[in-house]
Design a protein around this motif. Structure first.
Motif, mmCIF file in Angstrom:
data_model
loop_
_atom_site.group_PDB
_atom_site.id
_atom_site.type_symbol
_atom_site.label_atom_id
_atom_site.label_comp_id
_atom_site.label_asym_id
_atom_site.label_seq_id
_atom_site.Cartn_x
_atom_site.Cartn_y
_atom_site.Cartn_z
ATOM 1 N N LEU A 1 38.326 44.625 37.570
ATOM 2 C CA LEU A 1 37.458 44.099 38.605
ATOM 3 C C LEU A 1 36.909 45.257 39.433
ATOM 4 O O LEU A 1 37.673 46.103 39.894
ATOM 5 C CB LEU A 1 38.314 43.184 39.480
ATOM 6 C CG LEU A 1 37.686 42.029 40.216
ATOM 7 C CD1 LEU A 1 36.780 41.195 39.334
ATOM 8 C CD2 LEU A 1 38.797 41.173 40.821
ATOM 9 N N ALA A 2 35.592 45.295 39.642
ATOM 10 C CA ALA A 2 34.970 46.261 40.566
ATOM 11 C C ALA A 2 34.578 45.474 41.809
ATOM 12 O O ALA A 2 33.912 44.446 41.706
ATOM 13 C CB ALA A 2 33.733 46.872 39.918
ATOM 14 N N ALA B 1 29.193 48.446 36.570
ATOM 15 C CA ALA B 1 29.824 47.125 36.491
ATOM 16 C C ALA B 1 28.801 46.028 36.200
ATOM 17 O O ALA B 1 27.645 46.115 36.606
ATOM 18 C CB ALA B 1 30.546 46.818 37.796
ATOM 19 N N GLN B 2 29.280 45.007 35.524
ATOM 20 C CA GLN B 2 28.477 43.811 35.266
ATOM 21 C C GLN B 2 28.782 42.819 36.398
ATOM 22 O O GLN B 2 29.919 42.376 36.545
ATOM 23 C CB GLN B 2 28.894 43.199 33.922
ATOM 24 C CG GLN B 2 28.227 41.877 33.572
ATOM 25 C CD GLN B 2 26.775 42.056 33.166
ATOM 26 O OE1 GLN B 2 26.467 42.849 32.273
ATOM 27 N NE2 GLN B 2 25.878 41.351 33.838
ATOM 28 N N GLY C 1 32.403 42.714 40.242
ATOM 29 C CA GLY C 1 31.843 42.943 38.917
ATOM 30 C C GLY C 1 32.948 43.222 37.919
ATOM 31 O O GLY C 1 34.108 43.437 38.299
ATOM 32 N N LEU C 2 32.584 43.203 36.665
ATOM 33 C CA LEU C 2 33.551 43.460 35.604
ATOM 34 C C LEU C 2 33.212 44.773 34.904
ATOM 35 O O LEU C 2 32.041 45.078 34.683
ATOM 36 C CB LEU C 2 33.535 42.315 34.592
ATOM 37 C CG LEU C 2 34.030 40.969 35.137
ATOM 38 C CD1 LEU C 2 33.680 39.836 34.182
ATOM 39 C CD2 LEU C 2 35.537 41.017 35.397
ATOM 40 N N LEU D 1 24.829 49.906 33.533
ATOM 41 C CA LEU D 1 25.694 49.547 32.401
ATOM 42 C C LEU D 1 25.660 50.597 31.287
ATOM 43 O O LEU D 1 26.556 50.642 30.448
ATOM 44 C CB LEU D 1 25.283 48.176 31.833
ATOM 45 C CG LEU D 1 25.594 46.978 32.752
ATOM 46 C CD1 LEU D 1 24.930 45.712 32.228
ATOM 47 C CD2 LEU D 1 27.102 46.783 32.906
ATOM 48 N N LYS D 2 24.637 51.438 31.280
ATOM 49 C CA LYS D 2 24.534 52.494 30.257
ATOM 50 C C LYS D 2 25.313 53.755 30.645
ATOM 51 O O LYS D 2 25.465 54.675 29.840
ATOM 52 C CB LYS D 2 23.061 52.891 30.046
ATOM 53 C CG LYS D 2 22.123 51.745 29.687
ATOM 54 C CD LYS D 2 22.436 51.221 28.315
ATOM 55 C CE LYS D 2 21.405 50.183 27.857
ATOM 56 N NZ LYS D 2 21.817 49.545 26.603
ATOM 57 N N LEU D 3 25.746 53.845 31.910
ATOM 58 C CA LEU D 3 26.291 55.111 32.412
ATOM 59 C C LEU D 3 27.730 55.426 31.990
ATOM 60 O O LEU D 3 28.023 56.581 31.668
ATOM 61 C CB LEU D 3 26.168 55.170 33.939
ATOM 62 C CG LEU D 3 24.731 55.096 34.492
ATOM 63 C CD1 LEU D 3 24.752 55.157 36.014
ATOM 64 C CD2 LEU D 3 23.851 56.211 33.937
ATOM 65 N N PRO D 4 28.641 54.429 31.978
ATOM 66 C CA PRO D 4 30.021 54.792 31.628
ATOM 67 C C PRO D 4 30.071 55.453 30.241
ATOM 68 O O PRO D 4 29.295 55.082 29.365
ATOM 69 C CB PRO D 4 30.757 53.447 31.613
ATOM 70 C CG PRO D 4 29.961 52.574 32.518
ATOM 71 C CD PRO D 4 28.531 53.003 32.330
#
Ligand SMILES: [Mg+2]
Length: 312
Positions: free
Chosen positions: A39-40, A78-79, A133-134, A191-194
């Protein structure tokens, strides 16, 4: 109308889906975090007269209150999933609440974010949100290394221009005003960064101030080329280059992402961002000096203003 009726009328929505087990209406919300995900959590407060002018339209306030929280989720990759809302209102102004919730849900629905709880109280207009976020993998502020390249998404300084024009009671072009009132959280880019970016932050208080947070946490420095900062045509048409650079570096409210990427992963990350049509610009390099140096590509030092928004 009492607090519960107001919540029921303007904020209670069918809370099925997205892992919501118990939504609005009980003492707590209960949500299901999918296995192997984390969880974020982030929270942000907007105060009338501080974060937005009291004349701002209620739907824009509702939209922006959520956007700034989602922007923090984006900055860590995070999503977005859930949000709680604590609203303090001077009066139970129903037309205002109807517009506020319209703006809020316009963005919430777009990202399938579920409002799972909150609070309504009487007092000076203040909005506090907590967004959840997830993540499986995520990116933080502390991973930048000397040699990494510094990127920002889209353009900078437009929201700052809108604020400046409003402060002088000058007309604000609609394409500039929307950047202030309805900032787009860069969720898809985040979402592309991690796994590819080494560090990231969202730009809420001005590029120089926010990049400094990465530098401090990563214990590195940076060279940023001021003449490489991405500026919109609307901004460069409205003000001189000096003013545009100053706004891009020091004005807050852009809610773009600033991230660093090792040269070996630059190509992969750029390909990923291209897939989602997210423009991004390389503005400089991380160094080992532990200070932020602003200069032009020809080597001249930049001496303009860089101070971002300061709360105290
Ligand atoms: Mg932030």
């Amino acid at each position: 109308m009492d607090e519960f009726k107001l919540i029921q009328n303007y904020f209670a929505r069918a809370h099925t889906g997205n892992g919501v087990v118990v939504g609005i209406g009980d003492d707590c919300a209960i949500v299901e975090v999918p296995p192997m995900q984390k969880l974020a959590i982030t929270t942000d407060t907007l105060v009338a007269g501080v974060h937005f002018s009291p004349e701002t339209a209620a739907d824009d306030i509702g939209y922006k209150a959520l956007a700034v929280n989602l922007s923090d989720l984006a900055a860590m990759g995070a999503q977005p999933a859930w949000v709680t809302l604590a609203l303090t209102l001077p009066t139970a102004d129903e037309p205002w609440l109807a517009k506020f919730s319209e703006g809020f849900f316009a963005l919430a629905d777009h990202y399938k974010v579920r409002l799972i709880g909150g609070d309504l109280t009487h007092g000076p207009l203040t909005i506090t949100l907590q967004a959840h976020g997830l993540v499986s993998d995520f990116v933080t502020r502390d991973g930048a290394n000397p040699g990494d390249l510094i990127y920002v998404t889209n353009t900078l300084g437009d929201a700052g221009l809108a604020l400046r024009l409003l402060a002088h009671e000058n007309p604000v072009p609609p394409e500039i005003l929307v950047r202030l009132n309805r900032p787009a959280p860069r969720i898809e880019a985040g979402l592309k960064l991690p796994l590819l970016a080494s560090a990231a932050i969202d730009i809420s208080d001005g590029l120089a101030a926010d990049l400094n947070h990465i530098l401090e946490r990563s214990r590195v420095g940076a060279i940023v080329y001021v003449d490489k900062l991405p500026l919109s045509e609307a901004l460069t048409t409205a003000v001189s280059s000096d003013e545009a650079w100053e706004l891009a570096l020091s004005a807050g409210d852009d809610y773009e992402l600033c991230f660093t990427v090792p040269p070996s992963r630059e190509k992969s990350l750029l390909q990923e961002l291209k897939k989602i049509n997210c423009p991004c610009t390389c503005i400089g390099t991380i160094t080992a000096t532990e200070k932020l140096e602003l200069q032009f590509t020809d080597g001249k030092k930049y001496h303009g203003k860089t101070q971002g928004y300061q709360h105290f």
